[in-house]
Design an enzyme around this catalytic site. Structure first.
Site, PDB file in Angstrom:
ATOM      1  N   ASP A   1     -42.008 -49.359 -14.358  1.00  0.00           N
ATOM      2  CA  ASP A   1     -43.098 -49.607 -15.312  1.00  0.00           C
ATOM      3  C   ASP A   1     -42.628 -50.373 -16.540  1.00  0.00           C
ATOM      4  O   ASP A   1     -41.425 -50.570 -16.750  1.00  0.00           O
ATOM      5  CB  ASP A   1     -43.729 -48.262 -15.734  1.00  0.00           C
ATOM      6  CG  ASP A   1     -42.703 -47.200 -16.097  1.00  0.00           C
ATOM      7  OD1 ASP A   1     -41.524 -47.549 -16.309  1.00  0.00           O
ATOM      8  OD2 ASP A   1     -43.077 -46.024 -16.182  1.00  0.00           O
TER       9      ASP A   1
ATOM     10  N   ASN B   1     -46.697 -34.088 -18.538  1.00  0.00           N
ATOM     11  CA  ASN B   1     -47.989 -33.823 -17.900  1.00  0.00           C
ATOM     12  C   ASN B   1     -47.936 -34.114 -16.392  1.00  0.00           C
ATOM     13  O   ASN B   1     -48.960 -34.198 -15.730  1.00  0.00           O
ATOM     14  CB  ASN B   1     -49.100 -34.641 -18.567  1.00  0.00           C
ATOM     15  CG  ASN B   1     -48.834 -36.145 -18.497  1.00  0.00           C
ATOM     16  OD1 ASN B   1     -47.882 -36.577 -17.853  1.00  0.00           O
ATOM     17  ND2 ASN B   1     -49.678 -36.934 -19.141  1.00  0.00           N
TER      18      ASN B   1
ATOM     19  N   HIS C   1     -46.654 -36.891 -15.075  1.00  0.00           N
ATOM     20  CA  HIS C   1     -46.722 -38.301 -14.692  1.00  0.00           C
ATOM     21  C   HIS C   1     -45.407 -38.770 -14.084  1.00  0.00           C
ATOM     22  O   HIS C   1     -44.337 -38.277 -14.414  1.00  0.00           O
ATOM     23  CB  HIS C   1     -47.208 -39.205 -15.833  1.00  0.00           C
ATOM     24  CG  HIS C   1     -46.251 -39.478 -16.947  1.00  0.00           C
ATOM     25  ND1 HIS C   1     -46.574 -39.266 -18.271  1.00  0.00           N
ATOM     26  CD2 HIS C   1     -44.998 -39.980 -16.954  1.00  0.00           C
ATOM     27  CE1 HIS C   1     -45.559 -39.629 -19.033  1.00  0.00           C
ATOM     28  NE2 HIS C   1     -44.586 -40.060 -18.266  1.00  0.00           N
TER      29      HIS C   1
ATOM     30  N   GLU D   1     -50.689 -41.484 -14.859  1.00  0.00           N
ATOM     31  CA  GLU D   1     -51.140 -40.332 -15.634  1.00  0.00           C
ATOM     32  C   GLU D   1     -52.072 -39.462 -14.787  1.00  0.00           C
ATOM     33  O   GLU D   1     -52.628 -39.924 -13.787  1.00  0.00           O
ATOM     34  CB  GLU D   1     -51.908 -40.833 -16.870  1.00  0.00           C
ATOM     35  CG  GLU D   1     -51.056 -41.668 -17.835  1.00  0.00           C
ATOM     36  CD  GLU D   1     -50.180 -40.827 -18.748  1.00  0.00           C
ATOM     37  OE1 GLU D   1     -49.744 -39.728 -18.344  1.00  0.00           O
ATOM     38  OE2 GLU D   1     -49.920 -41.279 -19.869  1.00  0.00           O
TER      39      GLU D   1
HETATM   40  C1  GLP Z   1     -41.860 -42.241 -19.664  1.00  0.00           C
HETATM   41  C2  GLP Z   1     -41.593 -43.107 -18.425  1.00  0.00           C
HETATM   42  C3  GLP Z   1     -41.388 -42.249 -17.209  1.00  0.00           C
HETATM   43  C4  GLP Z   1     -40.406 -41.143 -17.519  1.00  0.00           C
HETATM   44  C5  GLP Z   1     -41.015 -40.224 -18.556  1.00  0.00           C
HETATM   45  C6  GLP Z   1     -40.156 -39.025 -18.883  1.00  0.00           C
HETATM   46  O1  GLP Z   1     -43.200 -42.005 -19.880  1.00  0.00           O
HETATM   47  N1  GLP Z   1     -42.629 -44.046 -18.166  1.00  0.00           N
HETATM   48  O2  GLP Z   1     -40.935 -43.061 -16.137  1.00  0.00           O
HETATM   49  O3  GLP Z   1     -40.117 -40.413 -16.360  1.00  0.00           O
HETATM   50  O4  GLP Z   1     -41.185 -41.002 -19.725  1.00  0.00           O
HETATM   51  O5  GLP Z   1     -39.176 -39.391 -19.798  1.00  0.00           O
HETATM   52  P1  GLP Z   1     -37.967 -38.495 -20.228  1.00  0.00           P
HETATM   53  O6  GLP Z   1     -36.969 -38.621 -19.144  1.00  0.00           O
HETATM   54  O7  GLP Z   1     -37.487 -39.130 -21.499  1.00  0.00           O
HETATM   55  O8  GLP Z   1     -38.461 -37.115 -20.417  1.00  0.00           O
END
Ligand code: GLP
Length: 242
Positions: free
Chosen positions: A67, A136, A138, A143
């Site tokens: 992404d 959440n 995702h 989402e």
């Molecule tokens: C972002 C990214 C996700 C990632 C998520 C969790 O929103 N788009 O791909 O998995 O954050 O991030 P973290 O690993 O910092 O908790």
């Protein structure tokens, strides 16, 4: 789906790095799907140090990131292309043109999404998709919603994601409201999926996503149906699994 509990963040990162390095050793021109966020940082550091030590090479690997924020370009430190260059691509021998991140500054975002899916197809699909887990549920930026999105698409970020990710910006106001993300269909089409989750703040979503009902309200729950998914969590993130 297999769930493995590692002692701590370091052990989780090492186990995930081993999964990737074993794949690259057996198939040097494999296609890796990569993720951003804090969770994979330890794993990327392991890959970089193993490359330094001559234990692995990414010279023929192709990568596709999950992404990118809309509106952020490669030179923006909050953007995901920048993150990947800083934390992995510039530290190993992967060829720059073989690394792909959606172009968040494209003037035609729908065309960019279609182009991205086509490139993944033309590369032969993704051999292993790495995923972090949002609070959440995702994955990528898929989402919670009413149905699982198929291909790469533009998404409106939820307030909770904007707030969670605001730690990496000067303020929540600066977090882009939209992103391009691979769809759930794109992710499920990967031949293998590797999820990493760490820390007590992920414990409840880990339980919900991997032991709860499969529903687009918790996008990661679909991974329960993936034929070759490995989830590596540290003990804190596994706290509610037992
Ligand atoms: C972002 C990214 C996700 C990632 C998520 C969790 O929103 N788009 O791909 O998995 O954050 O991030 P973290 O690993 O910092 O908790």
């Amino acid at each position: 789906m297999r769930i493995v509990i590692a002692d701590d963040y370091k052990a989780m990162s090492r186990m995930a790095a081993d999964e990737i390095e074993e794949l690259v050793a057996s198939d040097p021109s494999c296609v890796l799907g990569l993720a951003t966020g804090s969770t994979p940082l330890g794993l990327y550091a392991e890959l970089a140090s193993d490359f330094e030590a001559g234990k692995t090479s990414f010279k023929d690997v192709t990568t596709f990131n999950l992404d990118e924020y809309c509106g952020l370009g490669a030179d923006n430190p909050q953007g995901y292309r920048y993150f990947m260059n800083e934390n992995l691509f510039d530290k190993v021998d992967v060829a720059g043109p073989s690394t792909h991140v959606p172009e968040g500054r494209s003037g035609d975002l729908d065309a960019e999404c279609a182009r991205y899916d086509k490139m993944i197809d033309e590369a032969g699909g993704i051999d292993l998709q790495l995923l972090g887990l949002g609070h959440n549920g995702h994955i990528g930026f898929n989402e919670p919603c009413d149905e699982f999105p198929k291909g790469t698409h533009v998404v409106d970020l939820t307030e909770s994601t904007i707030n969670a990710n605001s730690r990496l910006f000067d303020s929540a106001d600066e977090v882009p409201r939209q992103a391009i993300t691979m769809g759930i269909g794109t992710i499920m089409a990967a031949r293998r999926v590797l999820v990493v989750a760490s820390g007590a703040d992920k414990a409840s979503i880990v339980k919900k996503a991997f032991l709860g009902p499969v529903t687009p309200e918790v996008p990661a729950s679909i991974l329960q149906f993936h034929p070759n998914a490995l989830v590596i969590v540290d003990e804190e993130a596994a706290a509610e699994l037992v």
